[in-house]
Design an enzyme around this catalytic site. Structure first.
Site, mmCIF file in Angstrom:
data_model
loop_
_atom_site.group_PDB
_atom_site.id
_atom_site.type_symbol
_atom_site.label_atom_id
_atom_site.label_comp_id
_atom_site.label_asym_id
_atom_site.label_seq_id
_atom_site.Cartn_x
_atom_site.Cartn_y
_atom_site.Cartn_z
ATOM 1 N N ASP A 1 -2.808 -4.950 -5.141
ATOM 2 C CA ASP A 1 -2.079 -3.684 -5.332
ATOM 3 C C ASP A 1 -0.576 -3.871 -5.510
ATOM 4 O O ASP A 1 0.144 -2.886 -5.701
ATOM 5 C CB ASP A 1 -2.312 -2.697 -4.177
ATOM 6 C CG ASP A 1 -3.727 -2.140 -4.159
ATOM 7 O OD1 ASP A 1 -4.426 -2.278 -5.171
ATOM 8 O OD2 ASP A 1 -4.134 -1.571 -3.127
ATOM 9 N N ASP B 1 0.807 -1.222 0.000
ATOM 10 C CA ASP B 1 0.000 0.000 0.000
ATOM 11 C C ASP B 1 0.840 1.271 0.000
ATOM 12 O O ASP B 1 0.337 2.351 0.306
ATOM 13 C CB ASP B 1 -0.960 0.004 1.195
ATOM 14 C CG ASP B 1 -2.160 0.921 0.974
ATOM 15 O OD1 ASP B 1 -2.574 1.068 -0.190
ATOM 16 O OD2 ASP B 1 -2.679 1.489 1.953
ATOM 17 N N ASP C 1 -12.136 0.824 4.226
ATOM 18 C CA ASP C 1 -10.920 1.087 3.463
ATOM 19 C C ASP C 1 -9.901 1.869 4.271
ATOM 20 O O ASP C 1 -8.736 1.953 3.889
ATOM 21 C CB ASP C 1 -11.250 1.894 2.197
ATOM 22 C CG ASP C 1 -12.130 1.125 1.232
ATOM 23 O OD1 ASP C 1 -11.931 -0.100 1.096
ATOM 24 O OD2 ASP C 1 -13.012 1.739 0.614
#
Length: 401
Positions: free
Chosen positions: A232, A194, A380
């Site tokens: 991701d 992230d 989130d």
């Protein structure tokens, strides 16, 4: 942030046979052996450090209308019905599966022939946060709607704990096998995940990650399983130097190989970003560098995002075309895209709805399944700590307000 145009890392397809999870991803294993799906790179449910949606989403046409995608079965006495049968939803227009049969034990990695994805029902984890909330809140007015439209659906099981990966994976795959269902596992412990955002964390270094992945793989068992590899990890690698990115991609390649060696029936899907992020050519270049042609079964798109299903189908097929390997397929996260995105907002935007229920009956031979990779109702990082369950979010996604 958009990455600069990636160098062309693409390599010619490697003629390796691919592992099959069954005749169709529309349903999960009907033989009672269990199936596992693993994805890599996105933030997972039930964990404090689970990632949120990828940025850069803007407004788009609606995905399947909420009234079509939220036809959940009526809850049982405990308000949490079992996983619905995929055969009841998402059937192709002619009512038939368009995929070819293939040997489920035929190997892993890219290949010249399209392998059949898993078939049967996906596994609904009884320990999921939403089910725990349902059990603990019998008098809550939101309970029934959340139970019917979210808790009843199979969702990704995120594995983010550095210490208990083997136990969590083994418990999940064993329970799925006992139920005759296919689990969807999401690995999420890659170092630097992230890019330091809400779901930052991961293993301290790639050597530790390799050891953790070996532990993860040791719990997979020998039945069909879907693994989403590190959400991701490919699309959101722009915070890394070129050398760091190369090292990360090599680690992803090793991870997929480790998974296939541990369980030849596992299907591994690499992070494919989403339709409003990188170009298909750039994503294909990075995916090739990360080993999808050698050790992947396909790509996973829209993880924890809100892009409309139609746009994601077109995008996924464009990436697959750039990769040039007919043995690869795609899975799309439809957990929260029932109303499409809200402008550029990616972090717990309001007014969203759940999308197409998980199914392998996609009507498109390139799309192996629609999955709920990101559990609806898990934050989130804006409405709560990333990965924690919010009944307010869940109720809104279920159409409650």
């Amino acid at each position: 942030m958009r990455l600069p145009k990636a160098p062309d890392f693409r390599r010619p397809p490697v003629p390796r046979s691919r592992i099959l999870l069954g005749a169709s991803l529309a349903g999960v294993l009907t033989l009672g052996t269990g199936a596992i799906v693993v994805t890599v790179g996105a933030v997972g449910p039930g964990e404090q450090d689970a990632p949120g949606a990828s940025p850069l989403a803007d407004s788009s046409p609606l995905a399947p209308a909420p009234d079509e995608s939220m036809n959940a079965p009526a809850p049982d006495e405990d308000m949490v019905p079992p996983s619905p049968s995929p055969s009841d939803e998402g059937e192709s227009e002619d009512g038939e599966d368009q995929r070819d049969e293939a040997d489920p034990d035929s190997g892993a990695g890219g290949g010249d022939e399209r392998r059949a994805p898993v078939s049967g029902e996906f596994f609904a984890d009884p320990t999921a946060q939403v089910r725990q909330w349902i059990a603990d809140n019998e008098d809550d007015g939101r309970r029934q709607l959340i139970a019917e439209r979210i808790a009843s659906r199979p969702q990704g099981v995120w594995v983010t704990d550095a210490e208990s990966a083997t136990a969590k994976v083994r418990d999940t795959t064993a329970a799925a096998e006992a139920a005759g269902e296919v689990p969807v596992l999401v690995s999420y412990l890659l170092p630097g995940r992230d890019c330091g955002g809400a779901s930052s964390g991961g293993a301290p270094d790639l050597e530790s990650y390799d050891a953790w992945m070996a532990d993860f793989a040791s719990g997979l068992g020998n039945g069909p399983v879907v693994v989403v590899l590190e959400p991701d990890s490919v699309a959101l690698s722009d915070c890394l130097s070129e050398a760091q990115r190369d090292a990360r991609f090599a680690a992803l390649d090793r991870a997929a190989e480790t998974i296939h060696q541990a369980n030849p029936q596992a299907r591994v899907y690499f992070d494919g970003g989403h339709s409003n992020w990188h170009s298909p050519a750039d994503m294909a270049s990075w995916l090739a560098a990360a080993g999808v042609l050698e050790n992947g079964d396909g790509i996973a798109t829209n993880i924890a995002n809100f892009r409309a299903t139609g746009l994601e189908v077109d995008y996924a097929k464009a990436v697959l075309a750039e990769l040039g390997d007919p043995g690869l397929g795609a899975v799309i996260d439809t957990s929260r895209n029932g109303n499409g995105p809200l402008g550029d907002e990616w972090c717990d935007p309001g007014g969203r709805r759940v999308g197409q229920a998980p199914t392998t009956e996609t009507g498109d031979s390139a799309i192996d399944a629609y999955l709920w990779i990101k559990p609806p109702g898990e934050a989130d990082g804006c409405a709560g700590t990333a990965g924690t369950f919010s009944p307010d979010l869940a109720f809104e996604l279920a159409g409650g307000n």
